[in-house]
Design a protein around this motif. Structure first.
Motif, PDB file in Angstrom:
ATOM      1  N   SER A  65       0.818  -1.215   0.000  1.00 18.00           N
ATOM      2  CA  SER A  65       0.000   0.000   0.000  1.00 18.00           C
ATOM      3  C   SER A  65       0.847   1.258   0.000  1.00 18.00           C
ATOM      4  O   SER A  65       0.615   2.188  -0.780  1.00 18.00           O
ATOM      5  CB  SER A  65      -0.927   0.020   1.222  1.00 18.00           C
ATOM      6  OG  SER A  65      -1.734  -1.117   1.291  1.00 18.00           O
ATOM      7  N   GLU A  66       1.860   1.287   0.856  1.00 20.29           N
ATOM      8  CA  GLU A  66       2.573   2.526   1.118  1.00 20.29           C
ATOM      9  C   GLU A  66       3.620   2.876   0.074  1.00 20.29           C
ATOM     10  O   GLU A  66       4.008   4.038  -0.028  1.00 20.29           O
ATOM     11  CB  GLU A  66       3.235   2.452   2.502  1.00 20.29           C
ATOM     12  CG  GLU A  66       2.238   2.451   3.653  1.00 20.29           C
ATOM     13  CD  GLU A  66       1.326   3.672   3.610  1.00 20.29           C
ATOM     14  OE1 GLU A  66       1.838   4.794   3.401  1.00 20.29           O
ATOM     15  OE2 GLU A  66       0.109   3.497   3.765  1.00 20.29           O
ATOM     16  N   PHE A  67       4.093   1.904  -0.706  1.00 16.44           N
ATOM     17  CA  PHE A  67       5.153   2.249  -1.651  1.00 16.44           C
ATOM     18  C   PHE A  67       4.659   3.237  -2.708  1.00 16.44           C
ATOM     19  O   PHE A  67       5.454   3.972  -3.301  1.00 16.44           O
ATOM     20  CB  PHE A  67       5.707   0.985  -2.314  1.00 16.44           C
ATOM     21  CG  PHE A  67       4.941   0.528  -3.527  1.00 16.44           C
ATOM     22  CD1 PHE A  67       5.339   0.901  -4.800  1.00 16.44           C
ATOM     23  CD2 PHE A  67       3.819  -0.273  -3.388  1.00 16.44           C
ATOM     24  CE1 PHE A  67       4.638   0.479  -5.911  1.00 16.44           C
ATOM     25  CE2 PHE A  67       3.120  -0.700  -4.492  1.00 16.44           C
ATOM     26  CZ  PHE A  67       3.527  -0.322  -5.759  1.00 16.44           C
ATOM     27  N   MET A  68       3.336   3.278  -2.932  1.00 17.87           N
ATOM     28  CA  MET A  68       2.793   4.221  -3.901  1.00 17.87           C
ATOM     29  C   MET A  68       2.941   5.660  -3.421  1.00 17.87           C
ATOM     30  O   MET A  68       2.916   6.595  -4.224  1.00 17.87           O
ATOM     31  CB  MET A  68       1.317   3.915  -4.163  1.00 17.87           C
ATOM     32  CG  MET A  68       1.075   2.627  -4.924  1.00 17.87           C
ATOM     33  SD  MET A  68       1.686   2.698  -6.618  1.00 17.87           S
ATOM     34  CE  MET A  68       0.630   3.963  -7.299  1.00 17.87           C
ATOM     35  N   ASN A  69       3.099   5.849  -2.113  1.00 19.07           N
ATOM     36  CA  ASN A  69       3.248   7.196  -1.562  1.00 19.07           C
ATOM     37  C   ASN A  69       4.695   7.669  -1.552  1.00 19.07           C
ATOM     38  O   ASN A  69       4.975   8.801  -1.167  1.00 19.07           O
ATOM     39  CB  ASN A  69       2.696   7.241  -0.135  1.00 19.07           C
ATOM     40  CG  ASN A  69       1.217   6.908  -0.080  1.00 19.07           C
ATOM     41  OD1 ASN A  69       0.463   7.257  -0.990  1.00 19.07           O
ATOM     42  ND2 ASN A  69       0.794   6.228   0.978  1.00 19.07           N
ATOM     43  N   SER A  70       5.605   6.809  -1.966  1.00 14.38           N
ATOM     44  CA  SER A  70       7.019   7.166  -1.966  1.00 14.38           C
ATOM     45  C   SER A  70       7.358   8.034  -3.172  1.00 14.38           C
ATOM     46  O   SER A  70       6.794   7.869  -4.262  1.00 14.38           O
ATOM     47  CB  SER A  70       7.879   5.896  -1.979  1.00 14.38           C
ATOM     48  OG  SER A  70       9.237   6.208  -2.189  1.00 14.38           O
ATOM     49  N   ASP A  74       7.720   4.617  -9.315  1.00 15.16           N
ATOM     50  CA  ASP A  74       7.642   4.953 -10.736  1.00 15.16           C
ATOM     51  C   ASP A  74       6.645   4.019 -11.411  1.00 15.16           C
ATOM     52  O   ASP A  74       6.898   2.819 -11.538  1.00 15.16           O
ATOM     53  CB  ASP A  74       9.020   4.823 -11.380  1.00 15.16           C
ATOM     54  CG  ASP A  74       9.012   5.172 -12.865  1.00 15.16           C
ATOM     55  OD1 ASP A  74       7.985   5.697 -13.347  1.00 15.16           O
ATOM     56  OD2 ASP A  74      10.026   4.916 -13.543  1.00 15.16           O
ATOM     57  N   ILE A  75       5.512   4.557 -11.822  1.00 15.25           N
ATOM     58  CA  ILE A  75       4.498   3.742 -12.503  1.00 15.25           C
ATOM     59  C   ILE A  75       4.346   4.182 -13.956  1.00 15.25           C
ATOM     60  O   ILE A  75       3.310   3.955 -14.572  1.00 15.25           O
ATOM     61  CB  ILE A  75       3.141   3.812 -11.773  1.00 15.25           C
ATOM     62  CG1 ILE A  75       2.621   5.254 -11.717  1.00 15.25           C
ATOM     63  CG2 ILE A  75       3.241   3.226 -10.376  1.00 15.25           C
ATOM     64  CD1 ILE A  75       1.184   5.344 -11.216  1.00 15.25           C
ATOM     65  N   SER A  76       5.398   4.788 -14.495  1.00 13.66           N
ATOM     66  CA  SER A  76       5.325   5.270 -15.877  1.00 13.66           C
ATOM     67  C   SER A  76       5.077   4.127 -16.854  1.00 13.66           C
ATOM     68  O   SER A  76       4.393   4.312 -17.868  1.00 13.66           O
ATOM     69  CB  SER A  76       6.608   6.015 -16.251  1.00 13.66           C
ATOM     70  OG  SER A  76       7.751   5.182 -16.091  1.00 13.66           O
ATOM     71  N   ALA A  77       5.617   2.941 -16.570  1.00 14.30           N
ATOM     72  CA  ALA A  77       5.402   1.803 -17.472  1.00 14.30           C
ATOM     73  C   ALA A  77       3.930   1.410 -17.504  1.00 14.30           C
ATOM     74  O   ALA A  77       3.407   1.013 -18.556  1.00 14.30           O
ATOM     75  CB  ALA A  77       6.263   0.618 -17.036  1.00 14.30           C
ATOM     76  N   PHE A 106      -2.170   0.016 -11.410  1.00 16.87           N
ATOM     77  CA  PHE A 106      -2.994   0.212 -12.602  1.00 16.87           C
ATOM     78  C   PHE A 106      -4.088   1.246 -12.349  1.00 16.87           C
ATOM     79  O   PHE A 106      -4.367   2.096 -13.208  1.00 16.87           O
ATOM     80  CB  PHE A 106      -3.602  -1.112 -13.057  1.00 16.87           C
ATOM     81  CG  PHE A 106      -2.697  -1.915 -13.945  1.00 16.87           C
ATOM     82  CD1 PHE A 106      -2.437  -1.507 -15.243  1.00 16.87           C
ATOM     83  CD2 PHE A 106      -2.093  -3.071 -13.483  1.00 16.87           C
ATOM     84  CE1 PHE A 106      -1.595  -2.234 -16.074  1.00 16.87           C
ATOM     85  CE2 PHE A 106      -1.245  -3.805 -14.298  1.00 16.87           C
ATOM     86  CZ  PHE A 106      -0.999  -3.388 -15.595  1.00 16.87           C
ATOM     87  N   GLU A 107      -4.725   1.182 -11.183  1.00 14.62           N
ATOM     88  CA  GLU A 107      -5.778   2.154 -10.882  1.00 14.62           C
ATOM     89  C   GLU A 107      -5.224   3.572 -10.859  1.00 14.62           C
ATOM     90  O   GLU A 107      -5.835   4.507 -11.383  1.00 14.62           O
ATOM     91  CB  GLU A 107      -6.432   1.838  -9.535  1.00 14.62           C
ATOM     92  CG  GLU A 107      -7.180   0.508  -9.484  1.00 14.62           C
ATOM     93  CD  GLU A 107      -6.324  -0.602  -8.909  1.00 14.62           C
ATOM     94  OE1 GLU A 107      -5.127  -0.645  -9.237  1.00 14.62           O
ATOM     95  OE2 GLU A 107      -6.853  -1.422  -8.133  1.00 14.62           O
ATOM     96  N   THR A 108      -4.037   3.735 -10.262  1.00 13.72           N
ATOM     97  CA  THR A 108      -3.428   5.063 -10.181  1.00 13.72           C
ATOM     98  C   THR A 108      -3.010   5.557 -11.558  1.00 13.72           C
ATOM     99  O   THR A 108      -3.219   6.723 -11.905  1.00 13.72           O
ATOM    100  CB  THR A 108      -2.206   5.024  -9.243  1.00 13.72           C
ATOM    101  OG1 THR A 108      -2.598   4.518  -7.966  1.00 13.72           O
ATOM    102  CG2 THR A 108      -1.615   6.411  -9.071  1.00 13.72           C
ATOM    103  N   ALA A 109      -2.418   4.667 -12.355  1.00 15.78           N
ATOM    104  CA  ALA A 109      -2.003   5.047 -13.705  1.00 15.78           C
ATOM    105  C   ALA A 109      -3.205   5.462 -14.544  1.00 15.78           C
ATOM    106  O   ALA A 109      -3.156   6.454 -15.285  1.00 15.78           O
ATOM    107  CB  ALA A 109      -1.257   3.892 -14.366  1.00 15.78           C
ATOM    108  N   ALA A 110      -4.297   4.708 -14.438  1.00 11.92           N
ATOM    109  CA  ALA A 110      -5.504   5.049 -15.194  1.00 11.92           C
ATOM    110  C   ALA A 110      -6.065   6.393 -14.748  1.00 11.92           C
ATOM    111  O   ALA A 110      -6.506   7.206 -15.574  1.00 11.92           O
ATOM    112  CB  ALA A 110      -6.554   3.953 -15.020  1.00 11.92           C
ATOM    113  N   SER A 111      -6.040   6.640 -13.450  1.00 16.17           N
ATOM    114  CA  SER A 111      -6.527   7.919 -12.937  1.00 16.17           C
ATOM    115  C   SER A 111      -5.677   9.071 -13.460  1.00 16.17           C
ATOM    116  O   SER A 111      -6.201  10.132 -13.828  1.00 16.17           O
ATOM    117  CB  SER A 111      -6.515   7.901 -11.406  1.00 16.17           C
ATOM    118  OG  SER A 111      -6.933   9.141 -10.875  1.00 16.17           O
ATOM    119  N   ASP A 112      -4.361   8.865 -13.505  1.00 17.09           N
ATOM    120  CA  ASP A 112      -3.470   9.909 -14.029  1.00 17.09           C
ATOM    121  C   ASP A 112      -3.790  10.242 -15.479  1.00 17.09           C
ATOM    122  O   ASP A 112      -3.607  11.385 -15.918  1.00 17.09           O
ATOM    123  CB  ASP A 112      -2.010   9.456 -13.921  1.00 17.09           C
ATOM    124  CG  ASP A 112      -1.526   9.352 -12.481  1.00 17.09           C
ATOM    125  OD1 ASP A 112      -2.192   9.909 -11.592  1.00 17.09           O
ATOM    126  OD2 ASP A 112      -0.481   8.709 -12.256  1.00 17.09           O
TER     127      ASP A 112
END
Length: 319
Positions: A65-70, A74-77, A106-112
């Protein structure tokens, strides 16, 4: 090249391992360890082992959960993948993403990207899981016509998510579920049995249905084929569905093929290699997920303006 320092159990974990008779002390396997703990607890009431298992599950939930807040995440891929594959022609089937990961990449990338994720949850204020929502879609409705909207994809999280909470018999989306209520299939040999409980059964059945669809392409990246309830259906489908295309990508793909079930590699790598040599439509890529995504062509539909510009370029090129 210096050999890597082997991983070892902490002192507390080693004591628990002694209790449950788990023998792998160098480079221990968390799935095997937790499976041994579960087997021990099935016949013994031990508060120490129970507390240890709950703490491990809490650590897994927190880490995913928390690594997304770091700042270093990097979720560019993931964004690139959705940009290339989800923005396809609206008359084509929606992109389906099947993942065993718990995280929200995936949810965060789609939201972006301003895309819509169809994940089986309702569109009510308190989102509840129901498989029927995978049959829903989003259309752009005008006064006298309607058309499917671009940028929609399906996300099926086969082993659950850090944002799912089990409340009785229902599954709801929750920002921070407790380890006890989190709807996850934690690493353990018992994951095969858990996969046949809801909502995992609904998601697994849709994965199996996809494998039977004609002219489908399954791209597998970073999956070690250690989950038999997923590996065996893929292995069977490639033999029974003549139009299924299979692309296997892994950073250690070449060693996996050579190991053929040894040195920690799944035996399925060798099985898929044998099928490929027999002429089945299987391709291997030794690359990271990001490298693989960088080589995927864009499937985005050209707008009328882009189509006109392309036509002009072709005319000028032929002049």
């Amino acid at each position: 090249m210096c050999p890597e320092e082997p991983n070892r159990l902490s002192e507390r974990a080693a004591n628990i391992a002694d209790t449950v008779r788990y023998l792998e002390r160098i480079n221990p396997n968390i799935e095997h360890f937790l499976s041994q703990c579960d087997a021990y607890l099935a016949f013994n009431s031990d508060d120490g082992v129970s507390a240890f298992v709950n703490e491990v599950k809490a650590l897994i939930l927190h880490a995913c959960s928390e690594f997304m807040n770091s700042n270093t995440s990097d979720i560019s891929a993931y964004r690139n993948l959705l940009q290339k594959l989800a923005r396809r022609r609206v008359r084509d089937p929606r992109l389906k993403v099947f993942t065993t990961n718990y995280d929200m990449c995936f949810e965060t990338a789609a939201s972006d990207l301003g895309m819509v994720t169809i994940d089986g949850f309702s569109y009510t204020r308190k989102r509840r899981f129901d498989g029927k929502h995978f049959t829903y879609d989003i259309v752009r409705r005008e006064a006298d016509s309607h058309e499917f909207t671009e940028g929609i994809y399906h996300l099926l999280k086969l082993h659950g998510s850090v944002s799912w909470s089990r409340e009785g018999t229902e599954i709801y989306e929750h920002a921070a579920p407790s380890p006890e209520n989190a709807c996850l299939i934690y690493p353990a040999k018992g994951k095969y049995q858990q996969a046949f409980l809801q909502p995992h059964l609904e998601l697994l059945s849709r994965f199996l249905e996809f494998l039977r669809q004609p002219n489908s392409c399954l791209i597998i990246a970073g999956f070690g084929f250690n989950d038999d309830h997923l590996s065996e259906p893929i292995y069977s489908a490639i033999q029974s569905n003549p139009s299924l295309k299979l692309i296997l990508c892994d950073f250690h793909g070449i060693p996996h093929l050579h190991n053929r079930g040894r040195h920690g590699s799944s035996a399925y790598w060798g099985k898929f290699h044998d099928l490929a040599m027999e002429g089945f439509d299987i391709h291997f890529i030794s690359a990271s997920f990001a490298d693989m995504v960088s080589h995927i062509p864009h499937l985005r539909t050209a707008s009328p303006a882009e189509q006109l510009a392309n036509a002009v370029r072709r005319i000028k090129g032929g002049a």
